[in-house]
Each structure stands twice: as structure tokens, then as C-alpha cells.
Design an enzyme around this catalytic site. Sequence first.
Site, mmCIF file in Angstrom:
data_model
loop_
_atom_site.group_PDB
_atom_site.id
_atom_site.type_symbol
_atom_site.label_atom_id
_atom_site.label_comp_id
_atom_site.label_asym_id
_atom_site.label_seq_id
_atom_site.Cartn_x
_atom_site.Cartn_y
_atom_site.Cartn_z
ATOM 1 N N ASN A 24 0.831 -1.123 0.000
ATOM 2 C CA ASN A 24 -0.009 -0.165 -0.088
ATOM 3 C C ASN A 24 0.897 1.251 -0.104
ATOM 4 O O ASN A 24 0.260 2.265 -0.307
ATOM 5 C CB ASN A 24 -0.849 0.032 1.207
ATOM 6 C CG ASN A 24 -0.063 0.105 2.401
ATOM 7 O OD1 ASN A 24 0.707 -1.093 2.786
ATOM 8 N ND2 ASN A 24 -0.271 0.803 3.246
ATOM 9 N N CYS B 1 -3.216 5.161 7.593
ATOM 10 C CA CYS B 1 -3.449 4.824 8.991
ATOM 11 C C CYS B 1 -2.210 5.174 9.949
ATOM 12 O O CYS B 1 -2.421 5.428 11.138
ATOM 13 C CB CYS B 1 -3.164 2.919 9.319
ATOM 14 S SG CYS B 1 -4.734 2.530 8.411
#
Length: 399
Positions: free
Chosen positions: A169, A337
Site C-alpha cells: 500500500n 493509518c
Amino acid sequence: MNRPEPQLHTAQAPKVRSVIYLDHHATTPIDPRVAQLVMQVMSEVYGNANSVEHTIGNAAALVVEQARTAVAHLVDAEPQHVHFTSGSTEAIHLAISHAIGVNRKVPLSVALSRVEHRAVIDTLIHAERLQLVEITWIDVDETAQIVLPSLESALHAGVELVCVMAANNEVGTLYPIPAISKLVHDAGATILVDATQGAGRMGLSCLDSEIDYLALSGHKLNGPKGVGALISPIYNPSEAYGLATSHSATPNVPGIAGLGEACRLMSLEGDAENRRQSLLRDRLETELLLRLPGVVVNGEIGNRLPNNLNFSALGAPNDVVIARLRDTVALSTGSACNSGAQSPSHVLSAMGLADELLDSCLRIGLGRQTTEADIDQAVETIATAIAEVRNLLSGAQND
């Protein structure tokens, strides 16, 4: 004492300025066709999909089953193996809980790469604190690619579950899931594949690779937030570690419909769109390298997501660059995140990158709405911001 009645106001979304959005790894804008279907289902198909005693409930159940088929088709799985969740994180939790629950002994021996998403890492670290799992780390090389001898060593030591992402990611590196899955199954272990970034953007076949657990999320596929899926031929909620129950929660029918439509559109249009985004990404990368000295592209350049560009601009701290771009170009320093965190990316650290590369990395993720004009404007804006930051810091050092 009489209290005044509270004044309730209709919620209004804040106005978003004209910002070039290049942070599609964090989330994707919902496709208008998906949004239209979600609204239609929300207003017209209002039944409980578990209440199949009447036609209203049956209509909702049919929507869920149609979505299940579309999700399965995207990753070449059987529809009955699709279990809807609130997103990838819940899917990962369910998969790990099930692997613990069906394990013959506790703790469960789990191997995962050092560049997995925090949803996997943090879940397993928490489980290890509870003495439910024992963790073995799989090394990666300087491109974030898995070091196969490290995986083989873990398997030879008796690992029972291997967790690996389909695509990274942050730097976009693609992982050889068929080869990894074969190694895992030959050793008698099971595999959890986090396909949050890879679904629809790379070749994935749950059937051919015999993937035991696969997680994906709607909002990475131009679908709605708050819905995803665990695709697994072996998952049974009653076998999972924790409070087992046979009760089926009320399905989020509008969200499930949106996920299904997003997967259907990705199946139909994904190949062509991936090629288009890859060309735009290469154009952006080429122009930045031409205009800016000291730029290093991170990751496995010939084997990455078509919409990913992760680079470091030496001499330009990424937090300062991001601050300058805040109102013009939306990009990030890494995983959403970890947004706002002061510590360097655990992905780039695991790759062994030098501190100056860690401190200046920027992540760009293109999407379905990205245009050639966006790329041309982004090149100018990003290059200018980096040059200005370099000049500013160079001048300060000379004073």
C-alpha cells in the site's frame, strides 16, 4: 427549570476546494454509478435480507446475492465463499480469529512480512500479547519484495498461518501470490492475503492460488466506505476464537450493493483503466525526474501497482512539502493509518532505506478521476514546492 429545546440542523458537508486528488491509496472517490445504486437500494430495497418470509425481504436478499456474485467474480472465487464485513480490517480480524479457533494448539504460529499493513501487524501483535499467537517475521529486500528464503525458513520451522499482502500500500510492489501460496500449502499451512490494494489492479485468483482467506474493501475500489469482504472457502463464524454465534447480523444491504457494483465495474473496466493510470503515472514520474535532481523512486519499479508512485526528494523533508501542497495537491507520506505520525514508514524502514530517503518520501496514488491535465498541473505544483523547500532550507543553513 425549563430547558430550551435543542436546535437540530441538517448536516452539511464541508466544501472541498479545487484540489488535485492523488491519494487514492488512502481512499477512492465513490463512482457516481455506485452512489446512484446505493441511494436507490437505500430508499427502495429497505427490507431485512434475513427476513425471507416475504417479498420485501426477498428483494433485499436478492441484492445481497447479486453483490456476492460480483465480488467473487472480481477475484475468481466461488460466491458462497464471500462473507461481507465492514471493511478489510474486520475481514482480517475474522480470518485471524478463525485460524486461531481451528488451530489444534495455542499459540498459533504465524508468519508475516515486515511490510504488511498495520491492520495485520497490530492485530497479530495484540494477539501475541494475549498469548494466542507466536509471530515470525518474513524479511523483504530493498524493493519491499519478500525474501523467499526467509519465508521458506519460517515454513520449515512449522508456521501454520502466513499473512502476505497482494500489493504493498505504500510503494506498490506486487507479490507473487501463486508461488507463495504453493509454498505455504506444500508446507501444510494456510494463507491470508490482504488484497485491499491489489483487488482489480493485478491478476488475483482465489481458486487458482487456493487462497484460504482474502480480504478486500469497498472504498479502495471506488465503492462506499464501511463495507468489505472476507473471501474464504474455510471460514465458519462458529469456529472462530471468541464468542461463537449462529446469529446472522442484519446485512448492510445498500453498502453491500455498492461494493458489488464497484466490483462489477472494476471487472468490466479495470484492465483498460489500469493501463491508462499506468501511462499517467509514468508521465508524472518522468517529468519529476527531469525537473528535480536528487529524486529516487522507491519500490520495485517494473513490478508495482499501475497507479502507484512512491519517491524521495533528497533535501526536502516530506512534512514541509506536504504542508505547502495541502490546498493544491492531495498526496501523502505513507499509509493513511499512520497519517500524522512522526515515526518513519515501517515499510521503508524494513526496506533498509537511508534516513534521508525516509524523511523525504512522498506517496502518490492515481485514480479513475485523474486526468492528463491533473498530471501536468501536479508536476508543476509538486516540483515547485520541492524546489522552494530545498532553497529555503539551503538558505537557512547558509545563514
